[in-house]
Design a protein around this motif. Structure first.
Motif, mmCIF file in Angstrom:
data_model
loop_
_atom_site.group_PDB
_atom_site.id
_atom_site.type_symbol
_atom_site.label_atom_id
_atom_site.label_comp_id
_atom_site.label_asym_id
_atom_site.label_seq_id
_atom_site.Cartn_x
_atom_site.Cartn_y
_atom_site.Cartn_z
ATOM 1 N N LYS A 150 0.828 -1.205 0.000
ATOM 2 C CA LYS A 150 0.000 0.000 0.000
ATOM 3 C C LYS A 150 0.864 1.257 0.000
ATOM 4 O O LYS A 150 0.587 2.225 -0.723
ATOM 5 C CB LYS A 150 -0.917 -0.022 1.220
ATOM 6 C CG LYS A 150 -1.898 1.144 1.276
ATOM 7 C CD LYS A 150 -2.816 1.026 2.491
ATOM 8 C CE LYS A 150 -3.803 2.186 2.540
ATOM 9 N NZ LYS A 150 -4.702 2.091 3.731
ATOM 10 N N LYS A 151 1.923 1.243 0.805
ATOM 11 C CA LYS A 151 2.780 2.419 0.966
ATOM 12 C C LYS A 151 3.533 2.744 -0.317
ATOM 13 O O LYS A 151 3.725 3.918 -0.671
ATOM 14 C CB LYS A 151 3.760 2.177 2.112
ATOM 15 C CG LYS A 151 4.633 3.372 2.438
ATOM 16 C CD LYS A 151 5.517 3.080 3.648
ATOM 17 C CE LYS A 151 6.400 4.271 3.995
ATOM 18 N NZ LYS A 151 7.254 3.992 5.185
ATOM 19 N N TYR A 152 3.998 1.684 -1.014
ATOM 20 C CA TYR A 152 4.812 1.906 -2.216
ATOM 21 C C TYR A 152 4.082 1.415 -3.464
ATOM 22 O O TYR A 152 4.696 0.861 -4.381
ATOM 23 C CB TYR A 152 6.157 1.178 -2.080
ATOM 24 C CG TYR A 152 6.983 1.621 -0.903
ATOM 25 C CD1 TYR A 152 7.672 2.829 -0.919
ATOM 26 C CD2 TYR A 152 7.058 0.833 0.250
ATOM 27 C CE1 TYR A 152 8.431 3.242 0.168
ATOM 28 C CE2 TYR A 152 7.813 1.231 1.338
ATOM 29 C CZ TYR A 152 8.486 2.430 1.301
ATOM 30 O OH TYR A 152 9.238 2.834 2.378
ATOM 31 N N SER A 153 2.791 1.628 -3.513
ATOM 32 C CA SER A 153 1.991 1.164 -4.653
ATOM 33 C C SER A 153 2.384 1.831 -5.962
ATOM 34 O O SER A 153 2.211 1.252 -7.041
ATOM 35 C CB SER A 153 0.501 1.409 -4.388
ATOM 36 O OG SER A 153 0.255 2.798 -4.160
ATOM 37 N N ASP A 154 2.961 3.035 -5.872
ATOM 38 C CA ASP A 154 3.358 3.764 -7.077
ATOM 39 C C ASP A 154 4.825 3.590 -7.430
ATOM 40 O O ASP A 154 5.303 4.130 -8.429
ATOM 41 C CB ASP A 154 3.058 5.259 -6.911
ATOM 42 C CG ASP A 154 1.571 5.537 -6.749
ATOM 43 O OD1 ASP A 154 0.784 4.774 -7.337
ATOM 44 O OD2 ASP A 154 1.220 6.487 -6.019
ATOM 45 N N ASP A 155 5.555 2.870 -6.569
ATOM 46 C CA ASP A 155 6.990 2.657 -6.799
ATOM 47 C C ASP A 155 7.293 1.164 -6.647
ATOM 48 O O ASP A 155 7.645 0.683 -5.571
ATOM 49 C CB ASP A 155 7.806 3.476 -5.790
ATOM 50 C CG ASP A 155 9.299 3.482 -6.123
ATOM 51 O OD1 ASP A 155 9.737 2.649 -6.940
ATOM 52 O OD2 ASP A 155 10.023 4.311 -5.533
ATOM 53 N N LYS A 156 7.141 0.425 -7.744
ATOM 54 C CA LYS A 156 7.309 -1.025 -7.705
ATOM 55 C C LYS A 156 8.728 -1.441 -7.345
ATOM 56 O O LYS A 156 8.942 -2.461 -6.698
ATOM 57 C CB LYS A 156 6.927 -1.628 -9.063
ATOM 58 C CG LYS A 156 5.466 -1.402 -9.452
ATOM 59 C CD LYS A 156 4.525 -2.047 -8.436
ATOM 60 C CE LYS A 156 3.069 -1.835 -8.824
ATOM 61 N NZ LYS A 156 2.134 -2.396 -7.812
ATOM 62 N N GLN A 211 9.064 -0.980 -3.694
ATOM 63 C CA GLN A 211 8.214 -1.991 -3.060
ATOM 64 C C GLN A 211 8.928 -3.342 -3.031
ATOM 65 O O GLN A 211 8.950 -4.037 -2.007
ATOM 66 C CB GLN A 211 6.903 -2.127 -3.834
ATOM 67 C CG GLN A 211 5.917 -3.105 -3.228
ATOM 68 C CD GLN A 211 4.684 -3.295 -4.097
ATOM 69 O OE1 GLN A 211 4.512 -4.344 -4.727
ATOM 70 N NE2 GLN A 211 3.839 -2.264 -4.157
ATOM 71 N N GLY A 212 9.541 -3.695 -4.154
ATOM 72 C CA GLY A 212 10.265 -4.971 -4.228
ATOM 73 C C GLY A 212 11.435 -5.020 -3.270
ATOM 74 O O GLY A 212 11.673 -6.040 -2.610
ATOM 75 N N ALA A 213 12.175 -3.898 -3.191
ATOM 76 C CA ALA A 213 13.330 -3.834 -2.296
ATOM 77 C C ALA A 213 12.903 -3.983 -0.837
ATOM 78 O O ALA A 213 13.547 -4.684 -0.040
ATOM 79 C CB ALA A 213 14.081 -2.520 -2.503
ATOM 80 N N GLU A 214 11.804 -3.322 -0.475
ATOM 81 C CA GLU A 214 11.301 -3.404 0.902
ATOM 82 C C GLU A 214 10.782 -4.806 1.230
ATOM 83 O O GLU A 214 10.924 -5.276 2.361
ATOM 84 C CB GLU A 214 10.182 -2.375 1.108
ATOM 85 C CG GLU A 214 10.655 -0.937 1.138
ATOM 86 C CD GLU A 214 11.592 -0.665 2.323
ATOM 87 O OE1 GLU A 214 11.305 -1.146 3.437
ATOM 88 O OE2 GLU A 214 12.613 0.031 2.117
ATOM 89 N N MET A 215 10.188 -5.442 0.244
ATOM 90 C CA MET A 215 9.695 -6.808 0.448
ATOM 91 C C MET A 215 10.863 -7.762 0.692
ATOM 92 O O MET A 215 10.816 -8.610 1.597
ATOM 93 C CB MET A 215 8.894 -7.259 -0.774
ATOM 94 C CG MET A 215 7.617 -6.486 -0.971
ATOM 95 S SD MET A 215 6.249 -7.078 0.024
ATOM 96 C CE MET A 215 5.735 -8.457 -0.953
ATOM 97 N N ILE A 216 11.914 -7.629 -0.115
ATOM 98 C CA ILE A 216 13.106 -8.466 0.059
ATOM 99 C C ILE A 216 13.720 -8.239 1.441
ATOM 100 O O ILE A 216 14.118 -9.179 2.138
ATOM 101 C CB ILE A 216 14.131 -8.178 -1.054
ATOM 102 C CG1 ILE A 216 13.595 -8.642 -2.410
ATOM 103 C CG2 ILE A 216 15.466 -8.861 -0.752
ATOM 104 C CD1 ILE A 216 14.455 -8.248 -3.586
#
Length: 288
Positions: free
Chosen positions: A66-72, A75-80
């Motif tokens: 939700k927080k990084y919905s506009d920056d994939k 978002q991927g880096a934070e998920m990792i």
């Protein structure tokens, strides 16, 4: 294509049949199934632990999405980063499934072609024996090995004529609890309401029914903790749909393959259910 798996699997199944299963094909499949599932247990434990951790951090995953919905990329880096911090491997749950799939496909060949993979008969000998069977007698959906075993088991007096090709000990005992595991269950309802239908047809029908039922119970139980932990409506709906779809698919396929493969699924589902109960009590509760 999968002979490199099917040939050693057939050898193992024949060893179990001769030495541990009292020369009964059904008992051999049960023991083989339990053995395969037990060997995969360490990986299954890791899979369950990984799935449990993923469910636990699901709220954080949704927050990042939700927080990084506009920056994939972010978002991927934070998920990792989140997965690393919680020591979670998102793909870790796939390994047992990837290993079991070729085993399942190979087992289909072993069960439908036992003369080739268990007894070691060449395709030429099998073709010659199949040509000696009267047209329509003992033929099972064009499955040559099973048709040969069925026919000569019913006509042992014919064995003397093919003694150079087939020995009595080559005819595996396919009967298990009154069911010929080489037969394919019929999906046609007419076959079950026609007067004079033998009891074997009804017993054979139990294979796809139990295959679907045990699949449903096993999947429903194994996904209950995931659904509770996720709390996400979409994921819950997907899990519920899978719990319904998978048993239906399992039951439908069981109508198209020899009953021996259906028995493998049934025993596997029962084992998986008992395994999940064990994991819930002794593994997951300790890690919480």
């Amino acid at each position: 294509m999968l002979d490199f798996i099917s040939i050693p699997m057939g050898f193992i199944l024949k060893f179990i049949y001769d030495n541990l299963a009292f020369q009964n094909y059904g008992i051999a499949i049960v023991l083989f199934t339990v053995g395969v599932k037990s060997l995969l247990l360490p990986m299954t434990i890791k899979q369950v632990q990984s799935t449990s951790k993923i469910s636990e951090i699901q709220p954080q995953v949704q927050e990042i999405q939700k927080k990084y919905s506009d920056d994939k990329e972010k978002q991927g880096a934070e998920m990792i980063k989140l997965y690393k911090e919680n020591k979670v491997d998102p793909a870790g749950g796939c390994l047992p499934l990837l290993i079991q799939m070729p085993i399942l496909f190979s087992l289909y060949y072993v069960i439908s072609q036992p003369l080739k993979y268990m007894v070691g008969k060449s395709p030429e000998i099998i073709a010659e024996l199949y040509g000696l069977i009267p047209h329509g007698a003992g033929n099972i959906n064009n499955m040559k090995d099973l048709s040969i075993i069925t026919y000569f088991s019913s006509h042992p007096e014919q064995l003397s004529q093919v003694s150079h090709l087939l020995k009595p000990e080559d005819l595996l005992n396919m009967s298990f609890l009154g069911i010929n595991l080489g037969d394919v269950p019929s999906w046609n309802p007419v076959n079950y309401i026609t007067p004079g239908t033998d009891i074997h047809s009804y017993l054979l029908l139990l294979i796809p029914i139990l295959s679907g039922l045990t699949s449903y119970i096993s999947m429903k139980y194994s996904t209950k903790n995931t659904i509770k932990a996720s709390g996400a409506e979409i994921q819950t709906a997907i899990q519920n749909n899978m719990a319904l779809l998978s048993p239906i698919i399992s039951g439908v396929i069981a109508f198209t393959v020899p009953a021996g493969l259906g028995l493998y699924w049934i025993i596997g589902n029962i084992y998986q259910f008992l395994q999940q109960v064990f994991l819930d009590i002794f593994i997951l509760k300790k890690s919480r």
